[in-house]
Design an enzyme around this catalytic site. Structure first.
Site, mmCIF file in Angstrom:
data_model
loop_
_atom_site.group_PDB
_atom_site.id
_atom_site.type_symbol
_atom_site.label_atom_id
_atom_site.label_comp_id
_atom_site.label_asym_id
_atom_site.label_seq_id
_atom_site.Cartn_x
_atom_site.Cartn_y
_atom_site.Cartn_z
ATOM 1 N N GLY A 84 0.833 -1.193 0.000
ATOM 2 C CA GLY A 84 0.000 0.000 0.000
ATOM 3 C C GLY A 84 0.863 1.236 0.000
ATOM 4 C CE LYS A 85 -1.595 5.670 -4.051
ATOM 5 N NZ LYS A 85 -2.585 4.616 -4.244
ATOM 6 C CD GLU A 86 -1.177 5.835 2.811
ATOM 7 O OE1 GLU A 86 -1.848 4.812 2.596
ATOM 8 O OE2 GLU A 86 -1.192 6.825 2.062
ATOM 9 C CB ALA A 87 1.629 0.252 6.049
ATOM 10 C CB VAL A 131 0.417 -6.527 5.254
ATOM 11 C CG1 VAL A 131 0.166 -7.642 6.272
ATOM 12 C CG2 VAL A 131 -0.377 -5.275 5.643
ATOM 13 C CG ASP A 163 -9.968 4.568 4.254
ATOM 14 O OD1 ASP A 163 -10.798 5.113 3.505
ATOM 15 O OD2 ASP A 163 -8.880 4.117 3.849
ATOM 16 C CG ASN A 214 -11.050 -1.252 5.075
ATOM 17 O OD1 ASN A 214 -12.252 -1.431 5.255
ATOM 18 N ND2 ASN A 214 -10.517 -0.077 4.795
ATOM 19 C CG ASP A 268 -6.217 -2.396 6.370
ATOM 20 O OD1 ASP A 268 -5.199 -2.864 6.904
ATOM 21 O OD2 ASP A 268 -6.537 -2.614 5.191
#
Length: 310
Positions: free
Chosen positions: A85-88, A90, A239, A244, A256
Site C-alpha cells: 500500500g501507499k502507507e504500509a 503487510v 476508511d 478492509n 486496517d
C-alpha cells in the site's frame, strides 16, 4: 484522552481500488522486504530469520492466545509480502521455536519511513489525537522529518490501541471480530494472520466475494453489529470499505484501523462515520440487498446514538 491518543510506545532495545489506498498483491515469496525500524533486527540474508522481537515490544491484551509463540528463543522468518500500500506493507512472518513444533503465522504491518508519503488525508484523521509535548505537536503540524516519524508512530500506536480494545470487547458479549494485536514496536505492528495457516493464503476481502442472498444478509448483519460495537466504543473506522473487511470461515473480520477516528473528540467524527456507512452500504445495495435495509441515513443516526451524540 483515549489510549490511542498517545504516540507509539517503545521499550528497551536488545543490544487499486476506488475505496482505499491499498494495492492488494498475491503472496510474493522471496520479495525483498522494507528496512525494519531497528537495523539490528534485519533478517539473515541466507535464512530470512531474525530473533523474535517479543521482549522488545509492547504486547497485546492478556490472556495471550494459546496459539501465540512468546518464547524468547523463537525466531521470525520472512515468508513474503501479503499486501502493499501507499502507507504500509503487510508481510507474512512465521515465528517458531527451533527444534520444536511451536510456531505461528503473523501478519506484520510496516509503516513507511519518513522519506515516504504518509496518509494523504492525515490532517483530518489526526484531529482530536494529540501528543502531550508542544515540540512534537509543532513538528507534526509542520511535517518536519521528525514530525513525519511521529505521525507514522501514531498510526501504528492508534491501530494497536484500537485493536487491543476491540479484541477485549469482542471477547465479551459484543460481537466484533478483529485480528489479535500481537505487539507494536515503533512503526512495526504484528497481528494475528487471518487465513489458512497451512498454505499461508490470506482470507479473502469482502470485495472479492460474490455472496448468495442468504450469505449477503448474514454478512450485512455482522457488519451492522460490528459498527454498533465500534460506535459504543466511541470509534468510527474512518476508511471502511469492502477492501478492509475480510471473510474468514463465514466470519466478517474488520482490519486496517490506523486512521480510527474518535467520533466525540474529532470534530469531523460524525462525517467519517457517515462516510463509512455510505461506502459499505452502497456495496451491499449493489449486490442486491433491499434499499430499506441499507438506508445510510437511518443506520448513521442509530450509530450516532450508540456513540452518545444524539
Amino acid at each position: 484522552m483515549r489510549d490511542h491518543d498517545l504516540p507509539a510506545l517503545e521499550r528497551r532495545s536488545r543490544g487499486k481500488s476506488r475505496f482505499d489506498d491499498d494495492e492488494p498483491q498475491f503472496l510474493k515469496r522471496g520479495r525483498p522486504t522494507e528496512p525494519l525500524a531497528n537495523p539490528d533486527s534485519e533478517p539473515d540474508p541466507d535464512t530470512g530469520e531474525r530473533w523474535s522481537s517479543w521482549d522488545d515490544a509492547v504486547h497485546g491484551p492478556r490472556p495471550h492466545p494459546a496459539w501465540l509463540v512468546t518464547e524468547l528463543a523463537a525466531k521470525d522468518t520472512e515468508l513474503g509480502v501479503l499486501k502493499t500500500g501507499k502507507e504500509a506493507d503487510v508481510h507474512l512472518v512465521r515465528r517458531a521455536v527451533p527444534d520444536t513444533d511451536r510456531s505461528c503465522l503473523l501478519a506484520v504491518k510496516r509503516y513507511r519511513d519518513p522519506e515516504h508519503r504518509l496518509f494523504h488525508r492525515d490532517a483530518g484523521y489526526l484531529e482530536g489525537r494529540r501528543v502531550r509535548r508542544s515540540r512534537e505537536n509543532r513538528a507534526m503540524a509542520g511535517r518536519t522529518a521528525f514530525g513525519r516519524q511521529m505521525i507514522a508512530g501514531q498510526w501504528a500506536a492508534a491501530e494497536f490501541a484500537a485493536l487491543s480494545r476491540l479484541w477485549e470487547i469482542g471477547a465479551g458479549h459484543d460481537r466484533i471480530a478483529v485480528p489479535y494485536p500481537v505487539q507494536v514496536r515503533g512503526t512495526e505492528l504484528m497481528l494475528e494472520f487471518v487465513g489458512d495457516a497451512e498454505s499461508g493464503e490470506a482470507a479473502p476481502r469482502l470485495a472479492q466475494l460474490r455472496p448468495d442472498p442468504a450469505e449477503l444478509r448474514d454478512l450485512w448483519a455482522q457488519l451492522v453489529e460490528a459498527l454498533r460495537v465500534l460506535a459504543r466504543a466511541g470509534y468510527a473506522h474512518g476508511d471502511l470499505s469492502p477492501y478492509n473487511l475480510l471473510v474468514h470461515r463465514g466470519r466478517l473480520v474488520v482490519i486496517d484501523l490506523p486512521q480510527v477516528v474518535d467520533v466525540v473528540a474529532n470534530p469531523q467524527g460524525p462525517e467519517f462515520l457517515a462516510r463509512d456507512v455510505r461506502v459499505v452500504g452502497a456495496w451491499f445495495a449493489a449486490r442486491g440487498l433491499p434499499a430499506e435495509q441499507v438506508d445510510p441515513g437511518v443506520l448513521t443516526g442509530e450509530l450516532l446514538r450508540e456513540a452518545g451524540l444524539r
